[in-house]
Design a protein around this motif. Structure first.
Motif, PDB file in Angstrom:
ATOM      1  N   ARG A 161       0.817  -1.219   0.000  1.00 46.04           N
ATOM      2  CA  ARG A 161       0.000   0.000   0.000  1.00 46.04           C
ATOM      3  C   ARG A 161       0.849   1.267   0.000  1.00 46.04           C
ATOM      4  O   ARG A 161       0.479   2.261  -0.631  1.00 46.04           O
ATOM      5  N   VAL A 162       1.979   1.246   0.697  1.00 44.85           N
ATOM      6  CA  VAL A 162       2.772   2.477   0.793  1.00 44.85           C
ATOM      7  C   VAL A 162       3.797   2.625  -0.324  1.00 44.85           C
ATOM      8  O   VAL A 162       4.218   3.750  -0.637  1.00 44.85           O
ATOM      9  N   LEU A 163       4.218   1.517  -0.950  1.00 46.52           N
ATOM     10  CA  LEU A 163       5.255   1.586  -1.977  1.00 46.52           C
ATOM     11  C   LEU A 163       4.700   1.565  -3.399  1.00 46.52           C
ATOM     12  O   LEU A 163       5.367   2.030  -4.324  1.00 46.52           O
ATOM     13  N   ASP A 164       3.513   1.009  -3.589  1.00 46.18           N
ATOM     14  CA  ASP A 164       2.934   0.930  -4.936  1.00 46.18           C
ATOM     15  C   ASP A 164       2.126   2.199  -5.194  1.00 46.18           C
ATOM     16  O   ASP A 164       0.976   2.316  -4.778  1.00 46.18           O
ATOM     17  N   VAL A 165       2.748   3.161  -5.894  1.00 46.43           N
ATOM     18  CA  VAL A 165       2.103   4.463  -6.096  1.00 46.43           C
ATOM     19  C   VAL A 165       0.872   4.359  -6.985  1.00 46.43           C
ATOM     20  O   VAL A 165       0.051   5.278  -7.017  1.00 46.43           O
ATOM     21  N   ARG A 166       0.723   3.245  -7.700  1.00 45.67           N
ATOM     22  CA  ARG A 166      -0.482   3.074  -8.525  1.00 45.67           C
ATOM     23  C   ARG A 166      -1.733   2.995  -7.665  1.00 45.67           C
ATOM     24  O   ARG A 166      -2.833   3.297  -8.130  1.00 45.67           O
ATOM     25  N   GLN A 167      -1.567   2.565  -6.410  1.00 46.27           N
ATOM     26  CA  GLN A 167      -2.708   2.476  -5.509  1.00 46.27           C
ATOM     27  C   GLN A 167      -3.037   3.813  -4.855  1.00 46.27           C
ATOM     28  O   GLN A 167      -3.994   3.917  -4.097  1.00 46.27           O
ATOM     29  N   HIS A 168      -2.255   4.839  -5.157  1.00 54.79           N
ATOM     30  CA  HIS A 168      -2.452   6.142  -4.532  1.00 54.79           C
ATOM     31  C   HIS A 168      -3.257   7.085  -5.412  1.00 54.79           C
ATOM     32  O   HIS A 168      -3.450   8.250  -5.033  1.00 54.79           O
ATOM     33  N   VAL A 169      -3.679   6.637  -6.565  1.00 54.48           N
ATOM     34  CA  VAL A 169      -4.448   7.486  -7.475  1.00 54.48           C
ATOM     35  C   VAL A 169      -5.604   6.698  -8.080  1.00 54.48           C
ATOM     36  O   VAL A 169      -5.585   5.464  -8.131  1.00 54.48           O
ATOM     37  N   GLN A 170      -6.609   7.419  -8.491  1.00 51.50           N
ATOM     38  CA  GLN A 170      -7.661   6.846  -9.330  1.00 51.50           C
ATOM     39  C   GLN A 170      -7.931   7.847 -10.446  1.00 51.50           C
ATOM     40  O   GLN A 170      -7.447   8.993 -10.394  1.00 51.50           O
ATOM     41  N   PHE A 171      -8.678   7.431 -11.449  1.00 49.24           N
ATOM     42  CA  PHE A 171      -8.840   8.276 -12.633  1.00 49.24           C
ATOM     43  C   PHE A 171     -10.313   8.480 -12.965  1.00 49.24           C
ATOM     44  O   PHE A 171     -11.104   7.534 -12.914  1.00 49.24           O
ATOM     45  N   ASP A 172     -10.646   9.724 -13.266  1.00 51.00           N
ATOM     46  CA  ASP A 172     -11.951  10.053 -13.836  1.00 51.00           C
ATOM     47  C   ASP A 172     -11.746  10.355 -15.316  1.00 51.00           C
ATOM     48  O   ASP A 172     -10.729  10.944 -15.698  1.00 51.00           O
ATOM     49  N   ILE A 176     -14.660  15.532 -23.460  1.00 45.71           N
ATOM     50  CA  ILE A 176     -14.424  16.921 -23.828  1.00 45.71           C
ATOM     51  C   ILE A 176     -14.965  17.193 -25.230  1.00 45.71           C
ATOM     52  O   ILE A 176     -14.737  16.407 -26.163  1.00 45.71           O
ATOM     53  N   VAL A 177     -15.667  18.305 -25.384  1.00 47.49           N
ATOM     54  CA  VAL A 177     -16.137  18.738 -26.708  1.00 47.49           C
ATOM     55  C   VAL A 177     -14.956  19.334 -27.465  1.00 47.49           C
ATOM     56  O   VAL A 177     -14.299  20.263 -26.979  1.00 47.49           O
ATOM     57  N   ASP A 178     -14.665  18.808 -28.647  1.00 46.04           N
ATOM     58  CA  ASP A 178     -13.497  19.246 -29.405  1.00 46.04           C
ATOM     59  C   ASP A 178     -13.527  20.742 -29.716  1.00 46.04           C
ATOM     60  O   ASP A 178     -12.503  21.435 -29.583  1.00 46.04           O
ATOM     61  N   ALA A 179     -14.684  21.250 -30.104  1.00 42.95           N
ATOM     62  CA  ALA A 179     -14.776  22.633 -30.575  1.00 42.95           C
ATOM     63  C   ALA A 179     -14.629  23.640 -29.440  1.00 42.95           C
ATOM     64  O   ALA A 179     -13.990  24.685 -29.608  1.00 42.95           O
ATOM     65  N   THR A 180     -15.206  23.353 -28.280  1.00 42.59           N
ATOM     66  CA  THR A 180     -15.229  24.331 -27.187  1.00 42.59           C
ATOM     67  C   THR A 180     -14.279  23.994 -26.035  1.00 42.59           C
ATOM     68  O   THR A 180     -14.048  24.829 -25.157  1.00 42.59           O
ATOM     69  N   LYS A 181     -13.759  22.758 -26.019  1.00 44.16           N
ATOM     70  CA  LYS A 181     -12.915  22.272 -24.926  1.00 44.16           C
ATOM     71  C   LYS A 181     -13.667  22.208 -23.592  1.00 44.16           C
ATOM     72  O   LYS A 181     -13.059  22.127 -22.524  1.00 44.16           O
ATOM     73  N   GLN A 182     -14.986  22.238 -23.649  1.00 42.59           N
ATOM     74  CA  GLN A 182     -15.804  22.138 -22.444  1.00 42.59           C
ATOM     75  C   GLN A 182     -16.067  20.675 -22.094  1.00 42.59           C
ATOM     76  O   GLN A 182     -16.091  19.806 -22.967  1.00 42.59           O
ATOM     77  N   VAL A 183     -16.276  20.432 -20.781  1.00 49.24           N
ATOM     78  CA  VAL A 183     -16.565  19.078 -20.311  1.00 49.24           C
ATOM     79  C   VAL A 183     -18.027  18.746 -20.575  1.00 49.24           C
ATOM     80  O   VAL A 183     -18.937  19.429 -20.071  1.00 49.24           O
ATOM     81  N   GLU A 184     -18.245  17.713 -21.366  1.00 50.08           N
ATOM     82  CA  GLU A 184     -19.600  17.272 -21.694  1.00 50.08           C
ATOM     83  C   GLU A 184     -20.133  16.294 -20.653  1.00 50.08           C
ATOM     84  O   GLU A 184     -21.298  16.340 -20.276  1.00 50.08           O
ATOM     85  N   GLN A 185     -19.254  15.407 -20.178  1.00 47.90           N
ATOM     86  CA  GLN A 185     -19.668  14.353 -19.255  1.00 47.90           C
ATOM     87  C   GLN A 185     -18.448  13.910 -18.455  1.00 47.90           C
ATOM     88  O   GLN A 185     -17.315  13.950 -18.946  1.00 47.90           O
ATOM     89  N   VAL A 186     -18.688  13.510 -17.213  1.00 49.24           N
ATOM     90  CA  VAL A 186     -17.626  12.983 -16.363  1.00 49.24           C
ATOM     91  C   VAL A 186     -17.959  11.541 -16.007  1.00 49.24           C
ATOM     92  O   VAL A 186     -19.054  11.250 -15.525  1.00 49.24           O
ATOM     93  N   TYR A 187     -17.024  10.641 -16.289  1.00 51.29           N
ATOM     94  CA  TYR A 187     -17.195   9.227 -15.967  1.00 51.29           C
ATOM     95  C   TYR A 187     -16.286   8.895 -14.782  1.00 51.29           C
ATOM     96  O   TYR A 187     -15.071   8.845 -14.921  1.00 51.29           O
ATOM     97  N   SER A 188     -16.899   8.714 -13.634  1.00 47.72           N
ATOM     98  CA  SER A 188     -16.153   8.335 -12.436  1.00 47.72           C
ATOM     99  C   SER A 188     -16.434   6.870 -12.167  1.00 47.72           C
ATOM    100  O   SER A 188     -17.510   6.510 -11.687  1.00 47.72           O
ATOM    101  N   GLY A 189     -15.465   6.003 -12.510  1.00 51.32           N
ATOM    102  CA  GLY A 189     -15.750   4.568 -12.476  1.00 51.32           C
ATOM    103  C   GLY A 189     -16.702   4.249 -13.607  1.00 51.32           C
ATOM    104  O   GLY A 189     -16.706   4.892 -14.655  1.00 51.32           O
ATOM    105  N   SER A 190     -17.558   3.279 -13.397  1.00 53.02           N
ATOM    106  CA  SER A 190     -18.529   2.916 -14.443  1.00 53.02           C
ATOM    107  C   SER A 190     -19.935   2.851 -13.868  1.00 53.02           C
ATOM    108  O   SER A 190     -20.849   2.313 -14.489  1.00 53.02           O
TER     109      SER A 190
END
Length: 317
Positions: A161-172, A176-190
């Motif tokens: 747990r303390v040495l494996d830095v992959r366990q210290h982050v998660q990803f959302d 992103i809309v190409d034209a405006t660079k605005q966030v259309e939707q956020v997927y946190s997990g599934s």
């Protein structure tokens, strides 16, 4: 009397390393006698000087390497994430959108505590020329080393747990809309997503990560584009299979798929050729190349219908 003296020596926690696993019995007398002789010949003052030198130089070097390794892994993760996001930016997700992976820190408190203890031990490199300061630093180092080297199950889990830095982050995943660079939707997990959405999300991220690994910097297609998968889609539904194949094709990959015959209809529009592999007597494999009709997007199965012994096999497409 001798055994009692050995027992007292072995009972001292701070001297445990010096016993090198020897028990306080007469059979170990020669080992302890040699240890005492070496101390007397070298002199306590020289032994103390060598101890301080090891405490200041060698152990500090090891702590620095460990700290640098943890920092380097974090930096490498950020660098790799940037590269994957660059790949995702060139990968259509929905019409006019792409994905962006956002890192969320979730480092456990015990990992933060370990890094603080490590930093504190490193800061004590200077001014350990007194018995008290040397003892404090030695005790702190020993506590760290003992837990890192422990084979107890709880310490092994703690170490991961303390040495494996992959366990210290998660990803959302941000859409992103190409034209405006605005966030259309956020997927946190599934959670809350349909089966098809989950599968498309997984396939897109997987393909983008592969392109990052296999493409030259700035390239739009992989330098090495052949990916071999063995029965990767035999338990997947058609939505995931089609989503995965679409993404891989858009990213410039050539996929060689080994699959049972039941999955051929789903993947048939994405292939450019096929080979039917079968075994007549079970002791050797045979292969029959099958022609692919580019116009119809279909495989010509006529060579199989001519020989019933070829009916039981699998495709490589």
């Amino acid at each position: 009397m001798i055994v009692k003296a050995l027992a007292v020596f072995c009972a001292r926690t701070e001297w445990r390393a010096a016993t090198k696993g020897h028990d306080p019995v007469l059979d170990s007398f020669d080992f302890f006698d040699l240890h005492l002789t070496n101390l007397l010949m070298e002199g306590v003052s020289r032994t103390w000087e060598r101890f301080l030198k090891e405490l200041q130089e060698h152990n500090s070097h090891q702590l620095t390497l460990l700290s640098q390794s943890l920092s380097s892994e974090r930096a490498d993760m950020a660098k790799r994430l940037l590269a994957v996001n660059n790949s995702l930016e060139r990968t259509p997700y929905n019409s006019g959108t792409h994905l962006f992976l956002h890192r969320v820190d979730c480092e456990p408190e015990e990992s933060k505590t370990f890094r603080r203890d490590l930093a504190l031990a490193m800061s004590e490199v200077v001014n350990v020329d007194t018995t008290a300061s040397a003892q404090v630093r030695f005790d702190r180092l020993r506590a760290i080393a003992d837990r890192l080297g422990s084979d107890r199950s709880e310490d092994i889990r703690w170490r991961a747990r303390v040495l494996d830095v992959r366990q210290h982050v998660q990803f959302d995943a941000h859409e992103i809309v190409d034209a405006t660079k605005q966030v259309e939707q956020v997927y946190s997990g599934s959670d809350g997503k349909s089966g098809g959405q989950k599968q498309k999300l997984a396939a897109t991220c997987m393909a983008a990560a592969l392109r990052y690994q296999l493409a030259n910097p700035g390239a739009t297609i992989p330098q090495f584009a052949t990916v071999v998968v063995d029965e990767a889609f035999d338990r997947s539904d058609p939505d995931f299979t089609e989503a995965a194949l679409n993404v891989f094709r858009e990213l410039g990959f050539q996929i060689i798929v080994a699959t049972p015959g039941k999955m051929v209809q789903t993947i048939e529009p994405y292939v450019g050729g096929a080979v039917w592999v079968y075994a007549k007597r079970g002791d050797r494999s045979n292969a029959v190349p099958l022609r692919y009709d580019e116009a119809l997007g279909r495989i010509d199965y006529s060579p199989l219908t001519a020989d019933k012994t070829k009916a039981d096999g699998a495709f490589a497409v």
